[in-house]
Design an enzyme around this catalytic site. Structure first.
Site, PDB file in Angstrom:
ATOM      1  N   ASP A 230      -3.151  -9.645 -16.572  1.00  0.00           N
ATOM      2  CA  ASP A 230      -4.166 -10.682 -16.412  1.00  0.00           C
ATOM      3  C   ASP A 230      -5.296 -10.323 -17.371  1.00  0.00           C
ATOM      4  O   ASP A 230      -5.758  -9.182 -17.394  1.00  0.00           O
ATOM      5  CB  ASP A 230      -4.669 -10.671 -14.961  1.00  0.00           C
ATOM      6  CG  ASP A 230      -4.993 -12.057 -14.446  1.00  0.00           C
ATOM      7  OD1 ASP A 230      -5.745 -12.761 -15.143  1.00  0.00           O
ATOM      8  OD2 ASP A 230      -4.521 -12.417 -13.348  1.00  0.00           O
TER       9      ASP A 230
ATOM     10  N   ASP B 176       0.860  -1.192   0.000  1.00  0.00           N
ATOM     11  CA  ASP B 176       0.000   0.000   0.000  1.00  0.00           C
ATOM     12  C   ASP B 176       0.893   1.238   0.000  1.00  0.00           C
ATOM     13  O   ASP B 176       1.865   1.294   0.741  1.00  0.00           O
ATOM     14  CB  ASP B 176      -0.874  -0.049   1.262  1.00  0.00           C
ATOM     15  CG  ASP B 176      -1.804   1.153   1.376  1.00  0.00           C
ATOM     16  OD1 ASP B 176      -2.079   1.790   0.332  1.00  0.00           O
ATOM     17  OD2 ASP B 176      -2.264   1.431   2.494  1.00  0.00           O
TER      18      ASP B 176
ATOM     19  N   ASP C 195      -7.242 -15.713 -17.826  1.00  0.00           N
ATOM     20  CA  ASP C 195      -8.092 -16.281 -16.780  1.00  0.00           C
ATOM     21  C   ASP C 195      -9.075 -17.298 -17.372  1.00  0.00           C
ATOM     22  O   ASP C 195      -9.766 -16.994 -18.352  1.00  0.00           O
ATOM     23  CB  ASP C 195      -8.861 -15.110 -16.147  1.00  0.00           C
ATOM     24  CG  ASP C 195      -9.534 -15.457 -14.850  1.00  0.00           C
ATOM     25  OD1 ASP C 195      -8.830 -15.791 -13.899  1.00  0.00           O
ATOM     26  OD2 ASP C 195     -10.776 -15.380 -14.796  1.00  0.00           O
TER      27      ASP C 195
ATOM     28  N   HIS D 160      -2.680 -17.017  -6.256  1.00  0.00           N
ATOM     29  CA  HIS D 160      -3.665 -16.305  -5.420  1.00  0.00           C
ATOM     30  C   HIS D 160      -4.918 -17.142  -5.150  1.00  0.00           C
ATOM     31  O   HIS D 160      -5.791 -16.699  -4.418  1.00  0.00           O
ATOM     32  CB  HIS D 160      -4.055 -15.000  -6.114  1.00  0.00           C
ATOM     33  CG  HIS D 160      -4.795 -15.226  -7.396  1.00  0.00           C
ATOM     34  ND1 HIS D 160      -4.199 -15.799  -8.511  1.00  0.00           N
ATOM     35  CD2 HIS D 160      -6.081 -15.010  -7.739  1.00  0.00           C
ATOM     36  CE1 HIS D 160      -5.096 -15.906  -9.465  1.00  0.00           C
ATOM     37  NE2 HIS D 160      -6.249 -15.429  -9.039  1.00  0.00           N
ATOM     38  N   ASP D 161      -5.007 -18.320  -5.777  1.00  0.00           N
ATOM     39  CA  ASP D 161      -6.177 -19.182  -5.559  1.00  0.00           C
ATOM     40  C   ASP D 161      -5.845 -20.404  -4.710  1.00  0.00           C
ATOM     41  O   ASP D 161      -6.709 -21.256  -4.491  1.00  0.00           O
ATOM     42  CB  ASP D 161      -6.719 -19.691  -6.906  1.00  0.00           C
ATOM     43  CG  ASP D 161      -7.294 -18.583  -7.757  1.00  0.00           C
ATOM     44  OD1 ASP D 161      -7.787 -17.590  -7.191  1.00  0.00           O
ATOM     45  OD2 ASP D 161      -7.253 -18.711  -9.001  1.00  0.00           O
TER      46      ASP D 161
ATOM     47  N   GLU E  32      -4.913 -20.091 -18.167  1.00  0.00           N
ATOM     48  CA  GLU E  32      -5.398 -20.852 -17.013  1.00  0.00           C
ATOM     49  C   GLU E  32      -6.505 -21.786 -17.507  1.00  0.00           C
ATOM     50  O   GLU E  32      -7.484 -21.346 -18.082  1.00  0.00           O
ATOM     51  CB  GLU E  32      -5.956 -19.909 -15.943  1.00  0.00           C
ATOM     52  CG  GLU E  32      -6.296 -20.638 -14.651  1.00  0.00           C
ATOM     53  CD  GLU E  32      -7.306 -19.905 -13.780  1.00  0.00           C
ATOM     54  OE1 GLU E  32      -7.316 -20.165 -12.574  1.00  0.00           O
ATOM     55  OE2 GLU E  32      -8.099 -19.099 -14.298  1.00  0.00           O
TER      56      GLU E  32
ATOM     57  N   ASP F  35      -4.559   3.437   2.527  1.00  0.00           N
ATOM     58  CA  ASP F  35      -5.969   3.026   2.653  1.00  0.00           C
ATOM     59  C   ASP F  35      -6.098   1.548   3.028  1.00  0.00           C
ATOM     60  O   ASP F  35      -7.201   0.999   3.031  1.00  0.00           O
ATOM     61  CB  ASP F  35      -6.753   3.329   1.368  1.00  0.00           C
ATOM     62  CG  ASP F  35      -6.253   2.520   0.175  1.00  0.00           C
ATOM     63  OD1 ASP F  35      -5.239   1.789   0.315  1.00  0.00           O
ATOM     64  OD2 ASP F  35      -6.868   2.616  -0.903  1.00  0.00           O
TER      65      ASP F  35
ATOM     66  N   ASP G   5      -1.415  -1.084  -3.926  1.00  0.00           N
ATOM     67  CA  ASP G   5      -1.692  -0.308  -5.143  1.00  0.00           C
ATOM     68  C   ASP G   5      -0.476  -0.298  -6.072  1.00  0.00           C
ATOM     69  O   ASP G   5       0.592  -0.826  -5.723  1.00  0.00           O
ATOM     70  CB  ASP G   5      -2.141   1.112  -4.777  1.00  0.00           C
ATOM     71  CG  ASP G   5      -1.205   1.761  -3.772  1.00  0.00           C
ATOM     72  OD1 ASP G   5       0.013   1.610  -3.935  1.00  0.00           O
ATOM     73  OD2 ASP G   5      -1.696   2.385  -2.796  1.00  0.00           O
TER      74      ASP G   5
HETATM   75  C1  GLC Z   1      -9.623 -17.687 -12.030  1.00  0.00           C
HETATM   76  C2  GLC Z   1      -8.929 -16.734 -11.100  1.00  0.00           C
HETATM   77  C3  GLC Z   1      -9.730 -16.663  -9.836  1.00  0.00           C
HETATM   78  C4  GLC Z   1     -11.103 -16.143 -10.172  1.00  0.00           C
HETATM   79  C5  GLC Z   1     -11.768 -16.961 -11.281  1.00  0.00           C
HETATM   80  C6  GLC Z   1     -12.919 -16.208 -11.893  1.00  0.00           C
HETATM   81  O1  GLC Z   1      -9.639 -18.984 -11.551  1.00  0.00           O
HETATM   82  O2  GLC Z   1      -7.616 -17.128 -10.891  1.00  0.00           O
HETATM   83  O3  GLC Z   1      -9.119 -15.866  -8.851  1.00  0.00           O
HETATM   84  O4  GLC Z   1     -11.914 -16.155  -9.030  1.00  0.00           O
HETATM   85  O5  GLC Z   1     -10.893 -17.238 -12.335  1.00  0.00           O
HETATM   86  O6  GLC Z   1     -12.444 -15.106 -12.635  1.00  0.00           O
END
Ligand code: GLC
Length: 576
Positions: free
Chosen positions: A111, A34, A218, A348-349, A274, A38, A42
């Site tokens: 992304d 950050d 994605d 991140h998932d 992905e 906030d 960012d």
């Molecule tokens: C992908 C992303 C995930 C998101 C999903 C829907 O799996 O990595 O974070 O929630 O797509 O966009």
């Protein structure tokens, strides 16, 4: 405004196949740094930390979404593809970041979230009107035959959304439902409509002109909807595929068209798709260079091995080491000659790798984080490092549902408790697998909020930040960070790490992960003890390595015939 790297100039600066020797670092902007107090990370915050990434030695940043978004899924719900959300800064801030990264020789990949938009995207708002030319840009369907529109159980089919009870949301104005296979805030775009595809390609070209070096796409396999998703054509077998079940029939065609229209290969852009549910076969098709679709895909196989097939999300099973290593080996062999692998444990998932596959106790955390990294980075493919993985960051010790923030976690909890699943069971699932474990703030130093923010962070900082943080790592020559630096350098300096053929050894051994990499007359042997007990090496079943040169080892126990808990070694075998 910055000097953009356009067209041919960009091509020269991105040599053919550059991504085959690259290591990518994923930034989840909301949790990285950050700068404006906030409590949310960012873009200027990221720019201020570029020297850290340069020191680590990574080649590419993959930036999770910073576009304008209502943030129902933390930016994976985009309402304007050509602007930055004020939460993260401005377009000018992003241009500054791209230029500053390029100055350090670090490329930047955006992304690309184009399976769906936000329900606040102007395209979707327009499509709500049945007379609009954009109506067909999304999937609008009537209630199932004979059912009362809007009544419970009248949805066009019974498909659940990933983060909501139904994939269909009723719109009273037109009396129809729209498809959102993730959540109602993420309506699916209809890629069957050529206007949709052209609008996406134009947007991608706009970003390429802004100097980005590629796209992480994605859930890209879902742009061609699997049979039965939209109720247009039901699978004759009557088996409804789930959203994890791969792609529809036009995926390869759409990917090749995108590649052509955006000149993805011509401009040597990095492309990683992905693809939940993808198999080696689908990945070979998508990454065969001769077909001009993608450079590589993210498979989900290895991160689904602890799920019960066809079970609920909270049903987990133990994952024996042979299952995990044989799965990765299957992908190594499958893509050995055609195509290319991406390599990841963390993103991140996913829950944190050291807590999931390693041992995050104070005694073994550092060693297991290093050894997991050794194993992953010595496979063939492009490794992805997720922010904090290089510090050995662990799962968060959250104990109440109020500490979780993720739409997925909250939905799983609601669905499980509504269905009578004991709270302890679903909390155990969240404690071990929630996506929020990856999303706690990056741990920079031992000051308040780990140096991430001067305010209250949007999600709690992991309380172990006074010991696990970047400042502490930089003062410790034996840190996890130092080990990642060495692994990245090893890849850059050794063709055998990049291109060598992979062979798994001891496939059934339940604690040792052993393999070789061979290129011409060079051969590496990787030995890793993936357990918290010492392990004897079955020397008779391994190549002779007693006098081999040690390229990189963790805490050596000094004995050629055994490994300490979570010890790993990379050895160069004498081929003479
Ligand atoms: C992908 C992303 C995930 C998101 C999903 C829907 O799996 O990595 O974070 O929630 O797509 O966009």
């Amino acid at each position: 405004m910055t000097d953009h790297l356009l067209g041919e100039e960009a091509r020269v600066l991105r040599p053919d196949g550059w991504w085959r020797s690259a290591v990518v670092y994923q930034i989840y902007p909301r949790s990285f740094q950050d700068s404006d107090g906030d409590g949310i990370g960012d873009i200027p915050g990221i720019t201020s930390r570029l020297d850290y990434l340069a020191e680590l030695g990574v080649d590419v940043i993959w930036l999770s979404p910073v576009y304008r978004s209502p943030q129902c899924d933390n930016g994976y719900d985009i309402s304007d593809y050509r602007d930055v959300d004020p939460l993260f800064g401005t377009l000018a801030d992003l241009e500054t970041l791209i230029a500053a990264a390029h100055e350090r020789g670090i490329r930047l990949v955006m992304d690309l979230v184009v399976n769906h938009t936000s329900d606040e995207h102007p395209w979707f708002i327009e499509s709500r009107d049945p007379a609009s030319p954009k109506r067909d840009w999304y999937f609008w369907r009537p209630a199932r035959p004979g059912a009362e529109p809007g009544a419970a159980g009248s949805e066009p089919n019974d498909r659940p959304a990933a983060f909501a009870p139904s994939a269909w949301t009723y719109d009273p104005v037109s009396g129809e439902y729209y498809l959102g296979i993730f959540s109602p805030g993420q309506p699916d775009l209809n890629w069957e409509n050529p206007e949709v595809r052209q609008a996406v390609y134009a947007m991608m070209r706009w970003w390429v002109d802004r100097g980005v070096d590629g796209f992480r796409m994605d859930v890209i396999n879902l742009i061609s909807k699997p049979i039965g998703f939209t109720t247009d054509a039901l699978d004759p077998s009557g088996v409804e595929p789930t959203y994890e079940g791969g792609s529809g029939p036009r995926l390869d065609e759409f990917l090749a068209e995108m590649n052509r229209e955006v000149r993805l290969d011509d401009l040597n852009l990095l492309t990683v798709g992905e693809m939940p549910g993808s198999t080696v076969e689908t990945a070979i098709r998508a990454t065969d260079p001769g077909r001009h679709e993608l450079n590589m895909v993210f498979t989900f196989e290895h991160v689904m091995l602890d799920r019960v097939p066809g079970g609920q999300r909270w049903d987990l099973v133990d994952l024996p080491l042979p299952v995990l290593k044989n799965n990765l080996a299957h992908w190594q062999l499958g893509l050995a000659d055609v195509g290319w692998n991406s390599l990841y444990f963390d993103n991140h998932d996913q829950a944190r790798a050291v807590s999931r596959f390693g041992d995050d106790s104070p005694e073994h955390r550092v060693a297991s984080a290093k050894t997991l990294a050794t194993v992953l980075h010595l496979h063939k493919g492009t490794p992805y490092v997720y922010q904090g993985e290089e510090l050995g960051m662990t799962n968060a010790p959250f104990t109440t549902i109020e500490q979780y923030r993720d739409i997925s976690a909250l939905n799983v909890y609601a669905a499980a408790t509504a269905g009578g699943v004991p709270t302890e069971r679903v909390m155990h699932f969240l404690e071990t697998r929630s996506r929020d474990h990856a999303r706690t703030p990056m741990q920079w130093d031992a000051t308040d909020a780990a140096g991430f923010t001067t305010a209250t962070p949007w999600i709690e900082v992991n309380p172990n930040y006074p010991t696990i943080n970047a400042a502490a790592a930089s003062e410790d020559a034996d840190s996890v960070f130092a080990h990642f630096q060495k692994l990245i350098a090893l890849r850059h300096d050794n063709a055998v790490v990049r291109e060598g053929r992979f062979e798994l050894l001891l496939p059934e051994h339940d604690r040792l992960w052993a393999f070789t990499r061979t290129l011409d007359d060079e051969r590496l042997l990787v030995l890793a003890n993936c357990s918290s007990r010492p392990a004897d090496l079955p020397l008779e079943d391994l190549p002779d390595h007693v006098d081999a040169e040690l390229l990189l080892g963790t805490h050596l126990n000094g004995r050629p015939d055994s490994l300490a808990p979570w010890e790993s070694r990379i050895l160069r075998l004498d081929q003479s």
